[in-house]
Design an enzyme around this catalytic site. Structure first.
Site, PDB file in Angstrom:
ATOM      1  N   LYS A   1     119.844  37.804  10.773  1.00 24.91           N
ATOM      2  CA  LYS A   1     120.765  37.505  11.864  1.00 24.91           C
ATOM      3  C   LYS A   1     122.196  37.476  11.339  1.00 24.91           C
ATOM      4  O   LYS A   1     122.556  36.637  10.516  1.00 24.91           O
ATOM      5  CB  LYS A   1     120.459  36.146  12.497  1.00 24.91           C
ATOM      6  CG  LYS A   1     121.197  35.997  13.824  1.00 24.91           C
ATOM      7  CD  LYS A   1     121.231  34.576  14.341  1.00 24.91           C
ATOM      8  CE  LYS A   1     122.413  33.800  13.837  1.00 24.91           C
ATOM      9  NZ  LYS A   1     123.715  34.336  14.222  1.00 24.91           N
TER      10      LYS A   1
ATOM     11  N   GLU B   1     124.344  29.311   0.346  1.00 23.57           N
ATOM     12  CA  GLU B   1     125.681  29.671  -0.168  1.00 23.57           C
ATOM     13  C   GLU B   1     126.677  29.130   0.844  1.00 23.57           C
ATOM     14  O   GLU B   1     126.763  29.645   1.960  1.00 23.57           O
ATOM     15  CB  GLU B   1     125.827  31.197  -0.268  1.00 23.57           C
ATOM     16  CG  GLU B   1     124.811  31.884  -1.159  1.00 23.57           C
ATOM     17  CD  GLU B   1     125.076  31.693  -2.631  1.00 23.57           C
ATOM     18  OE1 GLU B   1     126.178  31.221  -2.983  1.00 23.57           O
ATOM     19  OE2 GLU B   1     124.178  31.985  -3.436  1.00 23.57           O
TER      20      GLU B   1
ATOM     21  N   GLU C   1     137.864  22.298   3.708  1.00 28.19           N
ATOM     22  CA  GLU C   1     137.970  23.767   3.697  1.00 28.19           C
ATOM     23  C   GLU C   1     138.660  24.192   4.989  1.00 28.19           C
ATOM     24  O   GLU C   1     138.094  24.034   6.079  1.00 28.19           O
ATOM     25  CB  GLU C   1     136.583  24.390   3.605  1.00 28.19           C
ATOM     26  CG  GLU C   1     136.649  25.904   3.454  1.00 28.19           C
ATOM     27  CD  GLU C   1     135.284  26.574   3.543  1.00 28.19           C
ATOM     28  OE1 GLU C   1     134.503  26.226   4.440  1.00 28.19           O
ATOM     29  OE2 GLU C   1     135.018  27.466   2.708  1.00 28.19           O
TER      30      GLU C   1
ATOM     31  N   CYS D   1     135.221  32.531   1.071  1.00 30.61           N
ATOM     32  CA  CYS D   1     134.781  31.257   0.509  1.00 30.61           C
ATOM     33  C   CYS D   1     135.352  31.041  -0.891  1.00 30.61           C
ATOM     34  O   CYS D   1     135.425  29.917  -1.370  1.00 30.61           O
ATOM     35  CB  CYS D   1     133.259  31.211   0.475  1.00 30.61           C
ATOM     36  SG  CYS D   1     132.545  32.639  -0.346  1.00 30.61           S
TER      37      CYS D   1
HETATM   38  P1  NAD Z   1     128.568  29.067  10.111  1.00 33.09           P
HETATM   39  O1  NAD Z   1     127.860  28.071   9.301  1.00 33.09           O
HETATM   40  O2  NAD Z   1     129.189  28.661  11.389  1.00 33.09           O
HETATM   41  O3  NAD Z   1     127.601  30.275  10.503  1.00 33.09           O
HETATM   42  C1  NAD Z   1     126.912  31.041   9.527  1.00 33.09           C
HETATM   43  C2  NAD Z   1     125.701  31.661  10.181  1.00 33.09           C
HETATM   44  O4  NAD Z   1     124.803  30.617  10.545  1.00 33.09           O
HETATM   45  C3  NAD Z   1     125.996  32.430  11.476  1.00 33.09           C
HETATM   46  O5  NAD Z   1     125.159  33.566  11.540  1.00 33.09           O
HETATM   47  C4  NAD Z   1     125.608  31.428  12.545  1.00 33.09           C
HETATM   48  O6  NAD Z   1     125.240  32.025  13.761  1.00 33.09           O
HETATM   49  C5  NAD Z   1     124.409  30.764  11.881  1.00 33.09           C
HETATM   50  N1  NAD Z   1     124.065  29.442  12.410  1.00 33.09           N
HETATM   51  C6  NAD Z   1     124.868  28.529  12.995  1.00 33.09           C
HETATM   52  N2  NAD Z   1     124.143  27.459  13.393  1.00 33.09           N
HETATM   53  C7  NAD Z   1     122.867  27.695  13.027  1.00 33.09           C
HETATM   54  C8  NAD Z   1     121.644  26.983  13.164  1.00 33.09           C
HETATM   55  N3  NAD Z   1     121.571  25.803  13.777  1.00 33.09           N
HETATM   56  N4  NAD Z   1     120.512  27.527  12.669  1.00 33.09           N
HETATM   57  C9  NAD Z   1     120.552  28.722  12.043  1.00 33.09           C
HETATM   58  N5  NAD Z   1     121.670  29.472  11.919  1.00 33.09           N
HETATM   59  C10 NAD Z   1     122.813  28.953  12.397  1.00 33.09           C
HETATM   60  O7  NAD Z   1     129.622  29.732   9.122  1.00 33.09           O
HETATM   61  P2  NAD Z   1     130.747  30.788   9.494  1.00 33.09           P
HETATM   62  O8  NAD Z   1     131.819  30.050  10.242  1.00 33.09           O
HETATM   63  O9  NAD Z   1     130.122  31.997  10.090  1.00 33.09           O
HETATM   64  O10 NAD Z   1     131.272  31.220   8.037  1.00 33.09           O
HETATM   65  C11 NAD Z   1     132.280  30.569   7.360  1.00 33.09           C
HETATM   66  C12 NAD Z   1     131.718  29.650   6.303  1.00 33.09           C
HETATM   67  O11 NAD Z   1     130.877  30.362   5.434  1.00 33.09           O
HETATM   68  C13 NAD Z   1     132.797  29.045   5.426  1.00 33.09           C
HETATM   69  O12 NAD Z   1     132.506  27.686   5.220  1.00 33.09           O
HETATM   70  C14 NAD Z   1     132.655  29.805   4.118  1.00 33.09           C
HETATM   71  O13 NAD Z   1     133.109  29.118   2.985  1.00 33.09           O
HETATM   72  C15 NAD Z   1     131.192  30.050   4.080  1.00 33.09           C
HETATM   73  N6  NAD Z   1     130.889  31.176   3.198  1.00 33.09           N
HETATM   74  C16 NAD Z   1     130.267  30.923   2.001  1.00 33.09           C
HETATM   75  C17 NAD Z   1     130.011  31.977   1.136  1.00 33.09           C
HETATM   76  C18 NAD Z   1     129.338  31.755  -0.202  1.00 33.09           C
HETATM   77  O14 NAD Z   1     128.891  32.719  -0.778  1.00 33.09           O
HETATM   78  N7  NAD Z   1     129.249  30.532  -0.695  1.00 33.09           N
HETATM   79  C19 NAD Z   1     130.364  33.273   1.497  1.00 33.09           C
HETATM   80  C20 NAD Z   1     130.993  33.477   2.714  1.00 33.09           C
HETATM   81  C21 NAD Z   1     131.240  32.423   3.574  1.00 33.09           C
END
Ligand code: NAD
Length: 487
Positions: free
Chosen positions: A179, A254, A389, A288
């Protein structure tokens, strides 16, 4: 490419594009101008169930395919991504607001590399054997595919991170329910068609679109999904861990970062400055790994501050489709407002905005979500700007006097993803690298990636490592086989 028509992003299940069972749709908004790009399938448990049925049917053939067969197909997927680079880059930039040049030269090529890398890595993946000397036995580790696995990815590097999970999962012989973020669904959708064209058997990769709370949650909860590889925010990661732990699924997280960028006076100053501009503002600061807390040794602090502000102010905020744009649009209205809210809440005793700190105007696109590159001088590391963040084109700046002080500040945060250190002193680089609590440390560079290295964070930045053989280990079940023999 016949992936999706321009206005509708469908699910990709059992090798076919299909409507969501509940006929529910989300809007896909273009962050560059606020217009509607189209609609996105908003999937539910039933769609995930259909995807799991397709994946389960495909599983045994796929896990029994030879490594050469898998490797050949993954290589072809990588080749097709390269062949379709331009259309993928345009769509990626439209969905996310990132500058087209970034999508074209960094992110889509990396998505292709992810497939090429794991196509090769799986042919080199070996397991351990241990002769139990004196006991007349030999132990070896059999690594088997897990079965059907779930991959959930964020919006900031959409196809890049989506494929970073899918490629090793497939290479290791698993079938995948994936997803992408509902904010950036279309390049993931296009991948379905490329997989068909590369000869990936139907059902091996299934892409379910929609909100995290619907489709995402259903993936977490499905009993037949054996493992979850999740990249996203720390708060969501905590929720994911809570749902998945009692189900005893394998889990890789991650998550977010609040990474220190530490600049010593003896560094190559120009290189540090140039790279700091990049590590602060690349992808509108929505990576990130961005170095969002900049610590500069006192003797060069004032000079660095003036130079950083001058360089940041010269960056071109513009429409993502223009090649001269260095700062595009924030991914969504909600995220744009969240980042701006930090500026409203600044306490003058704690921090001062040196440049930016407000929406940017891009001519002809008043409804776009643009923010000026922002540098903020802060008084102490405990302030909110240094602890949370922000995930926007916003960095903070603080001086430090010695190693101990800067190590303490670097670690005094709940995150532990990456750090950057600028110095020519080799001994110092080792002292700091051992003491700083994070998963990745760059010395005199930033975001230089070698896909063989373990990637991930400590503390609230995640659990486990992906990348290279770590990813193949995550996506396989190690089984100890002990064979006794007679002399
Ligand atoms: P998010 O947590 O809002 O969403 C990430 C994914 O999770 C999306 O596909 C979303 O639809 C899904 N999701 C949301 N709620 C869920 C649930 N209840 N159950 C299952 N899936 C669910 O994050 P975002 O806003 O899309 O991305 C930004 C964040 O990601 C930042 O905090 C960034 O630091 C982090 N990030 C981390 C890395 C890493 O490698 N550590 C890399 C890129 C981004």
């Amino acid at each position: 490419m016949n992936r999706v028509n321009s206005s509708t992003t469908l699910n990709f299940i059992n090798g076919k594009y299909c409507d969501p069972v509940g006929d529910d749709w989300l809007e896909n908004i273009n962050p560059a101008d606020g217009t509607l790009l189209g609609r996105i399938a908003n999937s539910t448990e039933q769609d995930v169930e259909n995807a799991v049925i397709a994946a389960s049917n495909a599983q045994s053939n796929w896990s029994e395919s030879t490594l050469e067969q898998r490797s050949r197909i993954l290589t072809k997927i990588g080749d097709l991504i390269e062949k379709n680079l331009e259309s993928l880059a345009i769509i990626e930039s439209e969905d996310s607001g990132k500058p087209i040049d970034r999508a074209r030269t960094i992110e889509i090529p990396r998505a292709a590399s992810n497939f090429h890398f794991f196509a090769n890595a799986i042919t080199q993946f070996s397991s351990e054997s241990h002769e139990s000397v004196g006991q007349n036995a030999i132990n070896f580790t059999l690594r088997q595919p897990l079965g059907v696995v779930g991959c959930i990815s964020p919006w900031n590097l959409p196809l890049y991170l989506f494929t970073w999970k899918i490629a090793p999962a497939l290479a290791a012989g698993n079938c995948v329910i994936a997803k992408p973020s509902e904010l950036t669904p279309r390049t993931a959708s296009m991948l379905g068609d490329l997989c068909n064209r590369a000869g990936l058997p139907v059902g091996v990769l299934n892409i379910v679109q929609g909100a995290g709370t619907g489709a995402g949650q259903a993936i977490l909860e499905h009993e037949k999904i054996k493992a979850i590889s999740f990249t996203g925010g720390t708060a969501t990661g905590e929720h994911v861990a809570r749902v998945v732990a009692p189900k005893f699924k394998k889990l890789s997280l991650e998550l977010g970062g609040k990474n220190p960028n530490i600049i010593f006076a003896d560094c190559n100053y120009e290189r540090a400055l140039e790279t700091t501009i990049h590590s602060s503002f690349a992808n509108q600061g929505q990576i990130c790994l961005c170095g969002s807390r900049i610590f500069v040794e006192s003797s060069v602090y004032e000079k660095f501050k003036a130079d950083l502000v001058a360089r940041a102010s010269q960056l071109t905020v513009g429409h993502p489709s223009k090649t001269e744009t260095t700062i595009g649009a924030m991914v969504s209205g909600d995220h744009y407002r969240k980042v701006l809210s930090y500026f409203d809440e600044i306490e003058p005793t704690e921090a001062a905005i040196l440049c930016g700190g407000k929406p940017a105007t891009v001519e002809g696109h008043a409804q776009g979500f643009y923010i000026e590159p922002t540098v903020i001088e802060v008084q102490h590391n405990q302030c909110r700007l240094n602890q949370e963040e922000i995930f926007g084109p916003v960095v903070t700046l603080m001086p430090f006097d010695n190693e101990e002080e800067v190590i303490a500040m670097a670690n005094d945060v709940k995150y532990g993803l990456s750090a950057t250190i600028w110095t020519k002193d080799l001994d110092r680089t080792m002292r700091l690298s051992k003491k700083i609590e994070c998963g990745v440390i760059w010395i005199n560079t930033w975001l230089m990636r070698d896909l063989r290295t373990p990637f991930g964070g400590m503390k609230n930045s995640g659990v486990g490592r992906e990348g290279g053989l770590e990813a193949l280990r995550f996506f396989t079940e190690p089984k100890n086989i002990c064979i006794a023999f007679e002399n």
